[in-house]
Design a protein around this motif. Sequence first.
Motif, PDB file in Angstrom:
ATOM      1  N   GLU A 429      11.704  14.295 -28.971  1.00  0.00           N
ATOM      2  CA  GLU A 429      10.530  15.133 -29.221  1.00  0.00           C
ATOM      3  C   GLU A 429      10.952  16.524 -29.663  1.00  0.00           C
ATOM      4  N   ILE A 430      12.008  17.032 -29.047  1.00  0.00           N
ATOM      5  CA  ILE A 430      12.507  18.368 -29.402  1.00  0.00           C
ATOM      6  C   ILE A 430      13.065  18.375 -30.817  1.00  0.00           C
ATOM      7  N   LYS A 431      13.694  17.293 -31.221  1.00  0.00           N
ATOM      8  CA  LYS A 431      14.234  17.219 -32.583  1.00  0.00           C
ATOM      9  C   LYS A 431      13.112  17.327 -33.615  1.00  0.00           C
ATOM     10  N   VAL A 432      11.955  16.764 -33.291  1.00  0.00           N
ATOM     11  CA  VAL A 432      10.806  16.883 -34.188  1.00  0.00           C
ATOM     12  C   VAL A 432      10.387  18.341 -34.320  1.00  0.00           C
ATOM     13  N   LEU A 433      10.293  19.029 -33.182  1.00  0.00           N
ATOM     14  CA  LEU A 433       9.882  20.439 -33.200  1.00  0.00           C
ATOM     15  C   LEU A 433      10.935  21.315 -33.863  1.00  0.00           C
ATOM     16  N   ASP A 434      12.204  20.996 -33.627  1.00  0.00           N
ATOM     17  CA  ASP A 434      13.287  21.765 -34.240  1.00  0.00           C
ATOM     18  C   ASP A 434      13.269  21.598 -35.757  1.00  0.00           C
ATOM     19  N   LYS A 435      12.953  20.402 -36.207  1.00  0.00           N
ATOM     20  CA  LYS A 435      12.844  20.150 -37.644  1.00  0.00           C
ATOM     21  C   LYS A 435      11.631  20.868 -38.227  1.00  0.00           C
ATOM     22  N   LEU A 436      10.535  20.881 -37.479  1.00  0.00           N
ATOM     23  CA  LEU A 436       9.326  21.548 -37.937  1.00  0.00           C
ATOM     24  C   LEU A 436       9.545  23.043 -38.125  1.00  0.00           C
ATOM     25  N   LYS A 437      10.432  23.611 -37.324  1.00  0.00           N
ATOM     26  CA  LYS A 437      10.729  25.049 -37.423  1.00  0.00           C
ATOM     27  C   LYS A 437      11.197  25.414 -38.824  1.00  0.00           C
ATOM     28  N   ASN A 438      11.887  24.494 -39.489  1.00  0.00           N
ATOM     29  CA  ASN A 438      12.404  24.750 -40.832  1.00  0.00           C
ATOM     30  C   ASN A 438      11.405  24.379 -41.927  1.00  0.00           C
ATOM     31  N   ILE A 439      10.230  23.885 -41.513  1.00  0.00           N
ATOM     32  CA  ILE A 439       9.191  23.511 -42.476  1.00  0.00           C
ATOM     33  C   ILE A 439       8.025  24.487 -42.425  1.00  0.00           C
ATOM     34  N   TYR A 559      -0.710  22.530 -38.833  1.00  0.00           N
ATOM     35  CA  TYR A 559      -0.026  21.269 -38.571  1.00  0.00           C
ATOM     36  C   TYR A 559      -0.580  20.662 -37.286  1.00  0.00           C
ATOM     37  N   PHE A 560      -0.511  19.357 -37.198  1.00  0.00           N
ATOM     38  CA  PHE A 560      -0.912  18.641 -35.982  1.00  0.00           C
ATOM     39  C   PHE A 560       0.330  18.023 -35.357  1.00  0.00           C
ATOM     40  N   TYR A 561       0.569  18.355 -34.085  1.00  0.00           N
ATOM     41  CA  TYR A 561       1.672  17.742 -33.347  1.00  0.00           C
ATOM     42  C   TYR A 561       1.072  16.705 -32.403  1.00  0.00           C
ATOM     43  N   LEU A 562       1.383  15.431 -32.655  1.00  0.00           N
ATOM     44  CA  LEU A 562       0.760  14.334 -31.929  1.00  0.00           C
ATOM     45  C   LEU A 562       1.834  13.481 -31.256  1.00  0.00           C
ATOM     46  N   PRO A 563       2.145  13.780 -29.984  1.00  0.00           N
ATOM     47  CA  PRO A 563       3.189  13.015 -29.283  1.00  0.00           C
ATOM     48  C   PRO A 563       2.617  11.742 -28.657  1.00  0.00           C
ATOM     49  N   GLU A 687      -2.864   5.911 -39.792  1.00  0.00           N
ATOM     50  CA  GLU A 687      -3.914   5.650 -40.777  1.00  0.00           C
ATOM     51  C   GLU A 687      -4.626   6.972 -41.035  1.00  0.00           C
ATOM     52  N   TYR A 688      -4.196   7.704 -42.058  1.00  0.00           N
ATOM     53  CA  TYR A 688      -4.752   9.031 -42.262  1.00  0.00           C
ATOM     54  C   TYR A 688      -5.404   9.163 -43.636  1.00  0.00           C
ATOM     55  N   ASP A 689      -6.404  10.027 -43.694  1.00  0.00           N
ATOM     56  CA  ASP A 689      -7.119  10.308 -44.938  1.00  0.00           C
ATOM     57  C   ASP A 689      -6.244  11.219 -45.799  1.00  0.00           C
ATOM     58  N   LYS A 690      -5.762  10.690 -46.907  1.00  0.00           N
ATOM     59  CA  LYS A 690      -4.801  11.431 -47.727  1.00  0.00           C
ATOM     60  C   LYS A 690      -5.429  12.602 -48.465  1.00  0.00           C
ATOM     61  N   THR A 691      -6.753  12.698 -48.444  1.00  0.00           N
ATOM     62  CA  THR A 691      -7.394  13.882 -49.033  1.00  0.00           C
ATOM     63  C   THR A 691      -7.447  15.036 -48.031  1.00  0.00           C
ATOM     64  N   LEU A 692      -7.224  14.724 -46.767  1.00  0.00           N
ATOM     65  CA  LEU A 692      -7.309  15.734 -45.718  1.00  0.00           C
ATOM     66  C   LEU A 692      -5.962  16.063 -45.095  1.00  0.00           C
ATOM     67  N   PHE A 693      -5.056  15.083 -45.022  1.00  0.00           N
ATOM     68  CA  PHE A 693      -3.792  15.253 -44.327  1.00  0.00           C
ATOM     69  C   PHE A 693      -2.629  14.730 -45.162  1.00  0.00           C
ATOM     70  N   GLU A 694      -1.468  15.234 -44.854  1.00  0.00           N
ATOM     71  CA  GLU A 694      -0.244  14.672 -45.418  1.00  0.00           C
ATOM     72  C   GLU A 694       0.793  14.555 -44.317  1.00  0.00           C
ATOM     73  N   GLU A 695       1.567  13.504 -44.350  1.00  0.00           N
ATOM     74  CA  GLU A 695       2.572  13.291 -43.307  1.00  0.00           C
ATOM     75  C   GLU A 695       3.725  14.262 -43.510  1.00  0.00           C
ATOM     76  N   VAL A 696       4.255  14.751 -42.400  1.00  0.00           N
ATOM     77  CA  VAL A 696       5.371  15.696 -42.435  1.00  0.00           C
ATOM     78  C   VAL A 696       6.581  15.106 -41.705  1.00  0.00           C
ATOM     79  N   ILE A 697       6.386  14.715 -40.448  1.00  0.00           N
ATOM     80  CA  ILE A 697       7.453  14.089 -39.658  1.00  0.00           C
ATOM     81  C   ILE A 697       6.831  12.926 -38.895  1.00  0.00           C
ATOM     82  N   LEU A 698       7.373  11.749 -39.081  1.00  0.00           N
ATOM     83  CA  LEU A 698       6.850  10.578 -38.384  1.00  0.00           C
ATOM     84  C   LEU A 698       7.975   9.906 -37.611  1.00  0.00           C
ATOM     85  N   THR A 699       7.880   9.930 -36.289  1.00  0.00           N
ATOM     86  CA  THR A 699       8.844   9.249 -35.430  1.00  0.00           C
ATOM     87  C   THR A 699       8.059   8.507 -34.350  1.00  0.00           C
ATOM     88  N   PRO A 700       8.691   7.566 -33.661  1.00  0.00           N
ATOM     89  CA  PRO A 700       7.981   6.873 -32.577  1.00  0.00           C
ATOM     90  C   PRO A 700       7.584   7.799 -31.435  1.00  0.00           C
TER      91      PRO A 700
END
Length: 709
Positions: A429-439, A559-563, A687-700
């Motif tokens: 989970e921290i790796k996701v947040l650490d990666k987001l810091k650079n985005i 951004y949305f962080y969804l753990p 399953e996201y609405d591509k007119t409203l959202f875009e994927e940034v980081i996807l992990t389990p």
Amino acid sequence: MNNLTQSTKVTLLYIAIAFLFSVAIRMIWFYQFFGYEPFMFNSQLMINTNDGYFWAEGARDILSGISQENDLSPITTAASQLTALFAYILPFSFESIILFMPVFLSSLVVVPIILIAKSLDNLEMGLIAALLASIAWSYYNRTMIGYYDTDMLNIVLPMFLLWSIIWAIRTNENRYLLITALDILVYRWWYPQSYSLEFSFFGLILFYTLVWDRKNFYNYKLLALMMLAMVNLDGFIRFPLVLAVFYIFKDKRFDKYTYSILVASVVVFFASGGFTPIWNQLKGYVFKDAVTAADEGLKLHFFSVMQTIREAGHIPFETFANRISGHVITFILSLGGFIYLSYRHKIMLFGLPMIGLGFLAYFGGLRFTIYAVPVLAFGAAFLITEIARYMPTKRLKFLAITAFTLAVLYPNIAHVQEYKVPTVFNVNEIKVLDKLKNIADREDYVIAWWDYGYPIRYYSDVKTLADGGKHSGSVNFPVSFTLTSPQNISAKMARLDVEYTEKTFRFKEENKERIEDENITIFSNIEQMTKEYGFDDANDFLLSLQTDIELPSKTRDIYFYLPYRMLDIYPTVKAFSNINLMNAKMKSSPLFYMSRVFKEEQSGINLGQGIFLDLQNSTITFSDQKMPIKRFVQTSYDKNMKFKKDVNILNITADINVIYMSSYNTFLVLDEKTYNSLYIQLMVLEEYDKTLFEEVILTPHAKVYKLKI
């Protein structure tokens, strides 16, 4: 002189023994988990309390010299400043410093305990009490290694205050007037919520003086200096004020002004609003309501966060006793021992404010038990030394003290060994947040539930709408609404809440003096939205989000962080927006059931709690009620960690959906509304609405999406 020297040596020896014992016990968790990869980041174990990331953020920003406007970073707080100082002067990594600070600072509690015992000429009692108090359940739980929070000094400082009060009353020496006032100043600097305990000490000393020692000028001087140290003014004002009055009190020529100074200090205390924080704390933890309402404007009603915090809930007596002394029997003996100790040494009655605050836990939440720990430890220790006093030989006395001390320590040590709490987040989970810091940019917002606010801010260096200190019902409502509503509605609320948050920041900054002078009320974001969009009813405004309303101009990214872990608290998250804002009535709870313990049977799958899944007939049974299933969805990750899902429509008219998250070994049973919520669609189903959202980081473990509008 030789006796004094010997006594000092024994005192220092006992302090060293107790301190090292406290440190050693706290290292058990370290040796249990060091090297366990899910808990490690940057080659060090991570901390295990959410609030710790708040202070860590402040220390990080102090060291970097960078803190953007309105980021809520606590750069002016004592915990962050002390951490930054340690990080600057010590040759250790920042992660190591915040991990180990609680170990060494909390262990300092043994010092005042032993010094108090020294004043009673019973150092053995002090050693036993220090050993017990330093590792008792609740004190250990809130000061263990990794529990990087203000609690690491929240008991140490009032115990030093109790020590200085006891020595002041016993000796009437001028130096203890100053030491007591300085104790209060430091305590307030470290923990601004210390008002209640300080005021209790003041009240007890006043009572003691009026009943038993009315003619002693010294006591009134002590009270005056305490009150001046307690007034609700900046520490830079209180400190020189205390020094000036102390200088006056040293000269007996000014004794005739003592009463006047005391009265003046009391007037300043109340005039500066000194009692207001005390009353606010009582309202928050004792007189708490499930729903809170604003006093002005639309008088909206919000769900109270205090109803969902475990530390503010009622606890059973056994838990209450265990947390204070480690065992019910030890607690009873400690209480009886303290009564006996107070009978023999009435000066110990000055410890009653800490016992009283600790006992408040039985009514107002388990967090308060920590305050009673060190004072009641004296009770158990005194009984042990009294029993040992009747032993006929020194050998038997030593054996008795050792045996009884081990007996009261054992339950607490056993608890420490079993108390294997996890880190706040795991490394993935921290790796996701650490990666987001650079985005993400530092001015961007990340929307997540308040539980995750502080870690997100620390690791990703972004802004959040809610966190561990900003989670009132009015703040949580739009976040809850966003996470649990359909995507098109959630997207609008997210943009609205962020832009109105920034708008409120700007208004406060531009109208700071006007707000203070005219006592202007700052309404919640929801109320501001409702009014500015032309509605008198907040519920009508929320319905308007289903239409094509005009949104505020975009000033930053969201951004949305969804753990995955949020599944465990989804019903709690939903509760904050599942309320009629106008009349406080809770709406019917949506269907959400999660099962990680299930059993395959011949005719289907038993999900537990009377819920049975029959895939052959496409039905699900709740107790005796059989209902059709609309969808059965199975999700999984392949060996390359690529997400897959299989959606089967079983009955288009039904309202119940079943999701089997095979890689998580988790079943979800959801109604249609919950199934269509942003969190379920984006995190569980991708399953996201591509007119409203875009994927940034996807992990389990956690998924991050960016809002496009």
